[in-house]
Design a protein around this motif. Structure first.
Motif, PDB file in Angstrom:
ATOM      1  N   LEU A 102      41.470  21.799  37.838  1.00 15.13           N
ATOM      2  CA  LEU A 102      41.886  22.720  38.893  1.00 15.13           C
ATOM      3  C   LEU A 102      40.838  22.765  40.004  1.00 15.13           C
ATOM      4  N   THR A 103      41.260  23.215  41.180  1.00 14.45           N
ATOM      5  CA  THR A 103      40.334  23.353  42.301  1.00 14.45           C
ATOM      6  C   THR A 103      39.456  24.580  42.121  1.00 14.45           C
ATOM      7  N   VAL A 104      38.444  24.687  42.966  1.00 14.35           N
ATOM      8  CA  VAL A 104      37.570  25.860  42.955  1.00 14.35           C
ATOM      9  C   VAL A 104      38.402  27.127  43.161  1.00 14.35           C
ATOM     10  N   THR A 105      39.287  27.113  44.149  1.00 13.08           N
ATOM     11  CA  THR A 105      40.117  28.291  44.438  1.00 13.08           C
ATOM     12  C   THR A 105      40.985  28.651  43.242  1.00 13.08           C
ATOM     13  N   GLU A 106      41.616  27.660  42.632  1.00 13.51           N
ATOM     14  CA  GLU A 106      42.504  27.931  41.495  1.00 13.51           C
ATOM     15  C   GLU A 106      41.737  28.485  40.308  1.00 13.51           C
ATOM     16  N   ASN A 107      40.528  27.998  40.063  1.00 12.29           N
ATOM     17  CA  ASN A 107      39.711  28.535  38.979  1.00 12.29           C
ATOM     18  C   ASN A 107      39.320  29.974  39.234  1.00 12.29           C
ATOM     19  N   ILE A 108      38.931  30.273  40.459  1.00 14.97           N
ATOM     20  CA  ILE A 108      38.433  31.610  40.772  1.00 14.97           C
ATOM     21  C   ILE A 108      39.559  32.645  40.706  1.00 14.97           C
ATOM     22  N   THR A 112      43.717  36.588  38.151  1.00 11.79           N
ATOM     23  CA  THR A 112      43.814  37.648  39.168  1.00 11.79           C
ATOM     24  C   THR A 112      44.474  37.046  40.408  1.00 11.79           C
ATOM     25  N   GLU A 113      45.600  36.393  40.200  1.00 11.61           N
ATOM     26  CA  GLU A 113      46.235  35.616  41.254  1.00 11.61           C
ATOM     27  C   GLU A 113      46.686  36.477  42.423  1.00 11.61           C
ATOM     28  N   SER A 114      46.401  35.994  43.636  1.00  9.30           N
ATOM     29  CA  SER A 114      46.937  36.601  44.849  1.00  9.30           C
ATOM     30  C   SER A 114      48.347  36.053  45.060  1.00  9.30           C
ATOM     31  N   THR A 115      49.306  36.940  45.313  1.00  2.78           N
ATOM     32  CA  THR A 115      50.695  36.509  45.481  1.00  2.78           C
ATOM     33  C   THR A 115      51.236  36.991  46.812  1.00  2.78           C
ATOM     34  N   GLY A 116      52.274  36.328  47.268  1.00  2.00           N
ATOM     35  CA  GLY A 116      52.929  36.687  48.524  1.00  2.00           C
ATOM     36  C   GLY A 116      54.322  36.105  48.547  1.00  2.00           C
ATOM     37  N   GLY A 117      54.933  36.154  49.718  1.00  2.00           N
ATOM     38  CA  GLY A 117      56.286  35.638  49.862  1.00  2.00           C
ATOM     39  C   GLY A 117      57.312  36.600  49.325  1.00  2.00           C
ATOM     40  N   PRO A 118      58.565  36.199  49.292  1.00  2.00           N
ATOM     41  CA  PRO A 118      59.637  37.082  48.813  1.00  2.00           C
ATOM     42  C   PRO A 118      59.389  37.551  47.390  1.00  2.00           C
ATOM     43  N   PHE A 119      59.393  38.866  47.200  1.00  2.00           N
ATOM     44  CA  PHE A 119      59.211  39.505  45.891  1.00  2.00           C
ATOM     45  C   PHE A 119      57.871  39.149  45.242  1.00  2.00           C
ATOM     46  N   VAL A 160      30.394  28.491  41.313  1.00  2.00           N
ATOM     47  CA  VAL A 160      31.807  28.856  41.176  1.00  2.00           C
ATOM     48  C   VAL A 160      31.953  29.988  40.160  1.00  2.00           C
ATOM     49  N   GLU A 161      31.217  29.901  39.050  1.00  2.00           N
ATOM     50  CA  GLU A 161      31.274  30.968  38.045  1.00  2.00           C
ATOM     51  C   GLU A 161      30.793  32.303  38.628  1.00  2.00           C
ATOM     52  N   ILE A 162      29.727  32.269  39.411  1.00  2.00           N
ATOM     53  CA  ILE A 162      29.213  33.505  40.005  1.00  2.00           C
ATOM     54  C   ILE A 162      30.207  34.068  41.013  1.00  2.00           C
ATOM     55  N   ILE A 163      30.776  33.206  41.850  1.00  8.10           N
ATOM     56  CA  ILE A 163      31.788  33.666  42.807  1.00  8.10           C
ATOM     57  C   ILE A 163      32.980  34.264  42.064  1.00  8.10           C
ATOM     58  N   ALA A 165      32.992  35.887  39.297  1.00 10.32           N
ATOM     59  CA  ALA A 165      32.652  37.260  38.895  1.00 10.32           C
ATOM     60  C   ALA A 165      32.673  38.205  40.098  1.00 10.32           C
ATOM     61  N   LEU A 166      32.100  37.765  41.221  1.00 15.04           N
ATOM     62  CA  LEU A 166      32.078  38.609  42.417  1.00 15.04           C
ATOM     63  C   LEU A 166      33.478  38.810  42.995  1.00 15.04           C
ATOM     64  N   TYR A 167      34.331  37.804  42.866  1.00 17.86           N
ATOM     65  CA  TYR A 167      35.731  37.889  43.306  1.00 17.86           C
ATOM     66  C   TYR A 167      36.437  39.030  42.581  1.00 17.86           C
ATOM     67  N   ARG A 168      35.997  39.263  41.341  1.00 15.57           N
ATOM     68  CA  ARG A 168      36.573  40.350  40.544  1.00 15.57           C
ATOM     69  C   ARG A 168      35.809  41.652  40.729  1.00 15.57           C
ATOM     70  N   LYS A 169      34.963  41.688  41.783  1.00  9.82           N
ATOM     71  CA  LYS A 169      34.233  42.894  42.198  1.00  9.82           C
ATOM     72  C   LYS A 169      33.196  43.330  41.180  1.00  9.82           C
ATOM     73  N   ALA A 170      32.523  42.376  40.535  1.00  9.02           N
ATOM     74  CA  ALA A 170      31.457  42.715  39.590  1.00  9.02           C
ATOM     75  C   ALA A 170      30.217  43.162  40.347  1.00  9.02           C
ATOM     76  N   ASP A 171      29.632  44.274  39.927  1.00  8.72           N
ATOM     77  CA  ASP A 171      28.335  44.686  40.466  1.00  8.72           C
ATOM     78  C   ASP A 171      27.274  44.733  39.362  1.00  8.72           C
ATOM     79  N   ILE A 172      27.686  44.363  38.144  1.00  4.55           N
ATOM     80  CA  ILE A 172      26.765  44.131  37.032  1.00  4.55           C
ATOM     81  C   ILE A 172      27.039  42.708  36.561  1.00  4.55           C
TER      82      ILE A 172
END
Length: 531
Positions: A102-108, A112-119, A160-163, A165-172
């Motif tokens: 998978l790509t970096v974006t897909e792994n991150i 916690t997938e961002s979704t859009g489009g109809p429904f 990528v692993e650190i990002i 965690a931060l993508y999921r709003k980790a502060d610890i």
């Protein structure tokens, strides 16, 4: 941040009396610790001291038998990693939890997938990519969101692993042996990132066996021994020797004591070896070298400059394009691994999980792997279980593999104890050539001292040793001669009395006699690792 400053900041994580029992093992025994906002807390201990168990309790991978976890002053019951993430706790494991294809974006965004489009039926990769770029820019974590993870050097995979965690709003943030697979240059880059993180209020628990790093990056240090808190230390007032003694409970000799080398006949002879990597590019380019009985030849170099492919070829795991190599007078070019092993070669692999063990097998079967079909482990077509059990039990004791018993699945052990089991198997067999790639990766200082002494013992008993390590200190401490690999070539070989750190460092960067080596044909991953 000084220790005094950290004590004046709010406590973001507190552990009170945390206890975890496994069958036959008290892994954590009423542990107390606190983590302050914007602090780097170092966690030290031998393999099996309880560090990973404690972190797995905090991250929800295990459940405590006793004790309490508080996050920002509130009692927290953490059933699983999702609960930990919801409370702002992220963890970067020693072995990365990434999907290579998978790509970096897909792994991150996975989970916690961002979704859009109809429904909301479609993945919104553009929104995820934009947020990844924002996080990367804010914390200096430069990555290509569209790159496949399998094409990235390990240092970038860690970003990528650190990002993630931060993508999921980790502060610890829990970093479990974060430099175990990094080159010195990549480790320096990680420390710069950690400093940026704490400046922005992130709190970090830093688990490491590398005492110099702990003294460099940490604000406070806690030492675990035998599942208990053995003490704490201020890095500004501590030395490596003091921390090592606290970890092991005795004085540890951090410098290798060895007699002068007395080389014998040539055991390994490599001539004009050329090897391609998985992408079809030349990874090893006309390498020639020799290793004699009773000497250690260390290969220094930034990871990704052909060392891995060289070792895989010498152990039968990768074909040579051209050139030859012989061991004890036998031409073994492109021979299968079993033939090479039976010639008298022991191999400590760089990637223990891929090439060093069968994770689903018990410890005893892994220790017998190389000789399971030979006496005394075999009687005809049957296995002599008593002989296997006896040898495994003896080696587990000798090499201090921390395990409830020899029937424990090796994959259930900590990374350091997995490494010790592999080392026990390979160093206990009679051999003419020992090929040791990253032999002490993930080991504590007491185990490193023991393994170094075992390697020196084998050298003194007439074994030829080819040592490959990303740790320059290890190369300089053990080697009798040092060969430096850059861009797939041996650009110089030095006797140990001429291998000054600064000189070897320049050679590792491709600088010889004040002139930079040619790099225009250097594969992309290698070029990135030499920056």
């Amino acid at each position: 941040m000084s220790d005094g400053d950290s004590q004046n900041r709010p406590v973001v994580l507190e552990v009170r009396g945390l206890t975890k029992r496994f069958p036959g093992v008290l892994a954590n025994d009423h542990i107390d610790l606190t983590l302050h906002k914007g602090e780097v807390l170092g966690l030290l201990g031998e393999n099996g001291a309880g560090k990973s168990t404690l972190m797995n309790l905090i991250y929800g991978l295990y459940q405590p038998d006793e004790g309490e976890i508080l996050v920002n002053g509130q009692s927290a019951i953490i059933h699983d990693p999702n609960d930990a993430i919801q409370r702002g706790i992220g963890m970067v494991h020693q072995h990365f939890q990434l999907v290579p294809v998978l790509t970096v974006t897909e792994n991150i965004m996975l989970g916690t997938e961002s979704t859009g489009g109809p429904f909301g039926m479609f993945l919104d990769r553009r929104a995820a990519k934009q947020r990844i770029l924002e996080i990367a820019g804010q914390y200096g974590l430069h990555v290509d969101p569209d790159a496949l993870v399998q094409d990235l050097p390990v240092g970038v995979q860690q970003r990528v692993e650190i990002i993630k965690a931060l993508y999921r709003k980790a502060d610890i943030l829990i970093l479990d042996e974060p430099t175990a697979v990094l080159t010195p240059q990549e480790a320096d880059g990680l420390f710069a990132i950690m400093r940026t993180l704490v400046e922005r209020g992130v709190s970090i628990i830093f688990i490491s066996h590398k005492l110099r790093e702990v003294l460099t990056i940490c604000d406070r240090v806690i030492v675990l021994r035998g599942g208990k808190v053995a003490g704490s230390a201020d890095p500004r007032q501590s030395t490596e020797e003091m921390l090592a003694s606290a970890m092991v409970g005795r004085d540890v000799l951090l410098k290798v004591d060895k007699a002068a080398c007395v080389p014998g006949k040539r055991i390994l002879i490599v001539r004009d070896l050329t090897v391609k990597d998985d992408r079809g590019l030349d990874a090893v380019r006309g390498v020639s070298l020799e290793v004699c009985a009773g000497e250690i030849l260390g290969i220094a170099g930034v990871q990704g400059n052909g060392q891995t492919e060289l070792i895989e070829t010498l152990t039968g795991l990768r074909p040579a394009l051209s050139g030859t190599f012989s061991i004890d007078g036998h031409d073994l070019t492109n021979a299968p691994p079993r033939r090479i092993t039976r010639t008298g070669v022991s191999h400590v692999p760089e990637d223990r999980q891929k090439n060093g063990m069968v994770s689903a097998f018990p410890i005893k079967d892994n220790i017998a792997l190389q000789q399971y079909y030979q006496s005394p482990y075999a009687e005809g077509i049957l296995t002599n279980e008593a002989a296997v059990d006896s040898a495994a039990a003896q080696l587990v004791r000798k090499f201090d593999v921390r395990t409830p018993n020899i029937l424990t699945r090796i994959g259930a052990l900590s990374g350091g104890n997995q490494q010790k089991a592999i080392i026990a198997r390979e160093l206990s067999r009679p051999c003419k050539l020992l090929i040791a790639a990253q032999p002490t990766r993930g080991l504590d200082v007491g185990s490193i001292e023991f393994i170094h002494n075992q390697i020196i013992r084998m050298r003194d008993n007439g074994t030829a040793v080819l040592l490959i390590s990303a740790e320059l200190d290890e190369i300089l401490a053990l080697s009798d001669r040092v060969a430096v690999m850059f861009a797939g070539e041996i650009i110089d070989t030095l006797p140990i009395d001429q291998a000054e750190r600064s000189r070897v460092g320049l050679l590792m960067a491709g600088v010889k006699h004040g002139t930079a080596a040619m790099t225009q044909e250097l594969p992309v991953s290698q070029a990135e690792n030499t920056r």
